[in-house]
Design an enzyme around this catalytic site. Sequence first.
Site, short mmCIF file in Angstrom:
data_model
loop_
_atom_site.label_atom_id
_atom_site.label_comp_id
_atom_site.label_asym_id
_atom_site.label_seq_id
_atom_site.Cartn_x
_atom_site.Cartn_y
_atom_site.Cartn_z
N VAL A 51 0.84 -1.21 0.00
CA VAL A 51 0.00 0.00 0.00
C VAL A 51 0.87 1.25 0.00
O VAL A 51 0.60 2.21 -0.74
CB VAL A 51 -1.00 -0.01 1.18
CG1 VAL A 51 -1.79 1.30 1.22
CG2 VAL A 51 -1.94 -1.19 1.07
N CYS A 52 1.94 1.26 0.80
CA CYS A 52 2.83 2.43 0.84
C CYS A 52 3.49 2.64 -0.52
O CYS A 52 3.59 3.77 -1.00
CB CYS A 52 3.89 2.26 1.92
SG CYS A 52 3.22 2.09 3.59
N ASN A 53 3.93 1.57 -1.12
CA ASN A 53 4.55 1.61 -2.44
C ASN A 53 3.59 2.26 -3.44
O ASN A 53 3.97 3.20 -4.15
CB ASN A 53 4.91 0.18 -2.86
CG ASN A 53 5.60 0.09 -4.20
OD1 ASN A 53 5.18 0.68 -5.18
ND2 ASN A 53 6.65 -0.69 -4.24
#
Length: 165
Positions: free
Chosen positions: A58-60
């Site tokens: 998700v951060c990516n």
Amino acid sequence: MANVKFNGEGMTLVGKILNVGDSFSDFTVTTNELKDFTLSDTKGVRIFLTVPSLDTPVCNMEVKKFNEEVAKLNGVTCYTISMDLPFAQSRWCGNEGIKNVITLSDYKYRSFGEATGSYVKELGLLARNSFVVDSQGKVTFVEYLEEITNEPSYGKVLEAAKAAK
């Protein structure tokens, strides 16, 4: 303190919870070159994103999306802060072609997490939050996600950045 969830389990946010209209709190984080970086090193309209770790799905996806969208905005700088070590941030940015988002690490001082109420006590990581700050240092948008694994409201963050002066 505020509460959030990580995979449905209750967590505790530590630090000052920010609201629209507040002055953005000063902080000290570390650049990819291992130098201290503070609020006074920023200017103009700023988007500050806190994420648990750049090296998660998700951060990516989030940072890649903001990297793409911020390139279309004049006068807006986007910073992503995590507890990732500066070496890992630099390597990740190089591998992913990130050029429009500045990554900063809160590993050393935990100052950003505490200044924004983003530090997750139980995990030792930052929650996924978004802040837009105008050129006078006032908070114009805040999003504390209830579930850390959810994506932010991209459109709302970008609209707030466009509207800020």
